[in-house]
Design a protein around this motif. Structure first.
Motif, mmCIF file in Angstrom:
data_model
loop_
_atom_site.group_PDB
_atom_site.id
_atom_site.type_symbol
_atom_site.label_atom_id
_atom_site.label_comp_id
_atom_site.label_asym_id
_atom_site.label_seq_id
_atom_site.Cartn_x
_atom_site.Cartn_y
_atom_site.Cartn_z
ATOM 1 N N ASN A 15 0.838 -1.192 0.000
ATOM 2 C CA ASN A 15 0.000 0.000 0.000
ATOM 3 C C ASN A 15 0.874 1.244 0.000
ATOM 4 N N GLU A 48 -9.100 10.952 6.293
ATOM 5 C CA GLU A 48 -9.956 9.828 5.903
ATOM 6 C C GLU A 48 -9.174 8.789 5.115
ATOM 7 N N GLU A 49 -8.282 9.239 4.239
ATOM 8 C CA GLU A 49 -7.458 8.294 3.488
ATOM 9 C C GLU A 49 -6.505 7.540 4.411
ATOM 10 N N GLU A 80 -7.049 6.776 7.588
ATOM 11 C CA GLU A 80 -7.841 5.791 8.325
ATOM 12 C C GLU A 80 -8.157 4.578 7.463
ATOM 13 N N LYS A 81 -8.513 4.795 6.204
ATOM 14 C CA LYS A 81 -8.806 3.671 5.309
ATOM 15 C C LYS A 81 -7.557 2.831 5.067
ATOM 16 N N GLU A 139 -6.769 0.519 8.013
ATOM 17 C CA GLU A 139 -7.644 -0.651 8.144
ATOM 18 C C GLU A 139 -7.170 -1.820 7.294
ATOM 19 N N ARG A 140 -6.536 -1.551 6.157
ATOM 20 C CA ARG A 140 -6.127 -2.642 5.270
ATOM 21 C C ARG A 140 -4.617 -2.877 5.287
#
Length: 599
Positions: free
Chosen positions: A139, A361-362, A364-365, A368-369
């Motif tokens: 990522n 927000e990016e 946090e997303k 999560e992954r």
């Protein structure tokens, strides 16, 4: 042993291969499984063979399904020693091997030893990220927006923000020069013609220049006696987080008062943290769980009730910004308004807040992954950080000698401060007679800043020495003999030293404890005047400092927040022969007539 040394990962020293079945070289077993079974002059494989049976007679066997490697050439079948040697060379760690062959475990674990770090660094360099830390899951981290659409303002607003001009050219107190060479970016800041700050940034460095980065980290060990925990963020050295930098919910703890660090953190726990101090020497980075995302006009503090406006702004401006902040502040996040927000419109502040909210927000997303340790957010390059934090109408201009950097910086300034975009200029190395830094005499001033001795205008000097615990500065009168009296000569010399010392601390980026030995002054008012001059000169430095009064011995104790490695460490390495001591030991003299003193 220091706290960060204990938190540093140790090399994997266990030799697991010595107990691996595939490494023992069991001769009886290997001979038994490789004994030929002749039937009509042909050698047939038997069930349980660890490798294809060697060819016999005048014809070779064709490779068959299940072979771990092509069938070998014909050779004597009874050579058990050679068979074992070949098997050890070709079958280590092969998951597809047959019976009787074990899997060899790699040394060093998952990059925790020096070999693993080297492999990670080589892998990062192959992927275009030389020197990066580990990044799991493939990522890509979130990065600050530097190419947003330009903001639209009316002509009157632009005119009021352009700053002063003389004969159509902008004027200002400061000038910034950005030079890019070989992937290394150097930034020089001038006050008039005098170099006051210098920054050096290496390409894609996620190991040493990580201040402001946000990580999904994994707790390695908690030390209650130090009220700290060492955390793996994917860099060669573990980072450290102290109890005062933790974020927690009081409802989760029944005891009164602040909980202990072992109650909040445990080993192998995953946390989200931000770097507040770069790793320096043998010390790892310092972390906090109170994340803050800086923008041009505001700072977003996620999941916090923080609310504040810069105290450097006048009270009338603070009141206006407070009214705007009441309408744009997110309910679940905190906001801090920066000094750069002076005379900024409500729409520009809203746009800055919205940009930071999208970044969070990016993040946090991505968290999560992702799997710890992972880099979630990376601060922009040094040039963009400096422009975001410092660039205003007090700057005469920003001169850049790299076309790509020039275009990106110009685009960024158009999106945050279009009134000053004309102060971004390009220095073309092909058409200009001199390189950018040579034209502004940067290298000459840098060499003086790297010397231990600094001359003062009147003939005095400063001697700057670094030690493990602190930095010592000795003030000397030198060639300054004065005119009227000794007290007056010493007083004037110390005033010059105070002004120059503040500039040297800023230019050399010296941090930690600093002790200054001024020349002794008998008059108390003179000592107070020197201390006041030093404080006023340090007030122009954005790095936090604390200065104490001059003692009867003429000593001043002060502290300056340490953020980076310093100017000297950026350009120099410790001598391999003397280890940085600057002396060579006389082995012959130490040895005397015997061998005990020889190395």
């Amino acid at each position: 042993m220091s706290e960060n040394e204990e938190g540093t990962r140790t090399n994997g020293s266990r030799d697991t291969g010595s107990t691996d079945p595939g490494e023992r070289g069991d001769d009886s077993r290997s001979v038994a499984t490789s004994r030929p079974d002749t039937d009509g002059g042909e050698t047939r494989p038997k069930v349980g063979d660890s490798r294809p049976a060697p060819a016999g007679g005048d014809g070779g066997r064709r490779p068959q399904i299940g072979d771990s490697r092509p069938a070998p050439d014909a050779r004597p079948s009874g050579d058990g020693a050679n068979g074992n040697k070949e098997r050890n060379q070709s079958g280590d760690g092969d998951a597809g091997s047959g019976a009787g062959r074990g899997r060899r475990r790699r040394r060093g674990g998952r990059g925790r030893g020096q070999g693993g770090e080297r492999q990670n660094q080589q892998r990062g360099e192959q992927q275009g990220g030389g020197g990066r830390g580990r990044q799991r899951g493939g990522n890509r981290p979130v990065e600050a927006v530097t190419d947003d659409a330009p903001v639209e303002l009316d002509e009157e607003t632009l005119r009021s923000r352009r700053g002063r001009e003389r004969r159509g050219k902008p004027i200002g107190r400061y000038t910034m020069c950005v030079s890019v060479s070989g992937g290394i970016t150097q930034i020089a800041v001038f006050e008039g013609r005098q170099l006051i700050e210098h920054y050096l940034s290496r390409p894609a460095d996620d190991v040493t220049e990580i201040h402001g980065n946000v990580y999904l980290a994994k707790v390695q060990n908690v030390l209650p006696g130090m009220e700290a925990a060492f955390v793996d963020i994917g860099t060669p050295k573990n980072a450290v987080i102290y109890r005062g930098d933790l974020q927690y919910d009081d409802k989760d703890f029944e005891s009164k008062g602040r909980p202990r660090i072992e109650q909040v953190l445990r080993a192998r726990q995953t946390i989200l943290a931000q770097v507040t101090k770069n790793p320096i020497a043998h010390k790892g980075a310092r972390l906090t769980q109170e994340v803050s995302l800086p923008g041009r006009f505001v700072v977003l503090v996620p999941n916090s009730t923080t609310y504040g406006i810069s105290k450097r702004l006048p009270e009338s401006e603070r009141k206006r910004l407070r009214n705007i902040l009441d309408r744009v502040k997110p309910n679940q996040h905190g906001i801090i308004v920066r000094t750069a927000a002076e005379n900024i419109t409500k729409e520009e502040i809203e746009r800055d807040v919205r940009r930071l909210l999208n970044q969070w927000e990016e993040i946090e997303k991505l968290a999560e992954r992702s799997q710890a340790p992972s880099l979630l957010y990376r601060e922009p390059e040094m040039a963009f950080r400096f422009i975001r934090e410092e660039f205003n109408k007090d700057f005469r201009g920003v001169i850049i000698d790299d076309p790509d950097m020039f275009e990106r910086v110009r685009t960024y300034v158009e999106s945050v401060n279009p009134a000053l975009v004309d102060r971004i200029s390009y220095h073309d190395p092909e058409t200009e007679s001199l390189p950018l830094f040579e034209r502004h005499h940067v290298h000459e001033q840098l060499r003086k800043a790297l010397d231990r001795k600094v001359w003062l205008p009147s003939g005095g000097s400063l001697i700057i020495e670094h030690t493990e615990a602190l930095t010592v500065v000795d003030v000397n009168t030198g060639k300054n003999v004065g005119r009227s009296s000794l007290e007056e000569t010493v007083f004037r010399n110390n005033l010059e030293a105070a002004e120059e010392l503040a500039r040297q601390l800023r230019l050399r980026d010296i941090g930690g404890i600093i002790v200054i030995d001024f020349v002794d002054m008998e008059v108390r008012s003179n000592r107070e005047a020197v201390a006041t001059t030093l404080r006023d000169a340090l007030a122009r430095d954005k790095t936090r400092t604390q200065v104490f009064d001059i003692s009867d011995l003429g000593l001043v104790e002060m502290t300056r927040k340490r953020i980076g490695e310093g100017l000297l460490e950026s350009f120099a390495n410790a001598c391999a022969d003397c280890g940085g001591r600057g002396v060579h030991l006389d082995d012959e003299l130490l040895a005397g007539s015997g061998r005990a003193g020889r190395r």
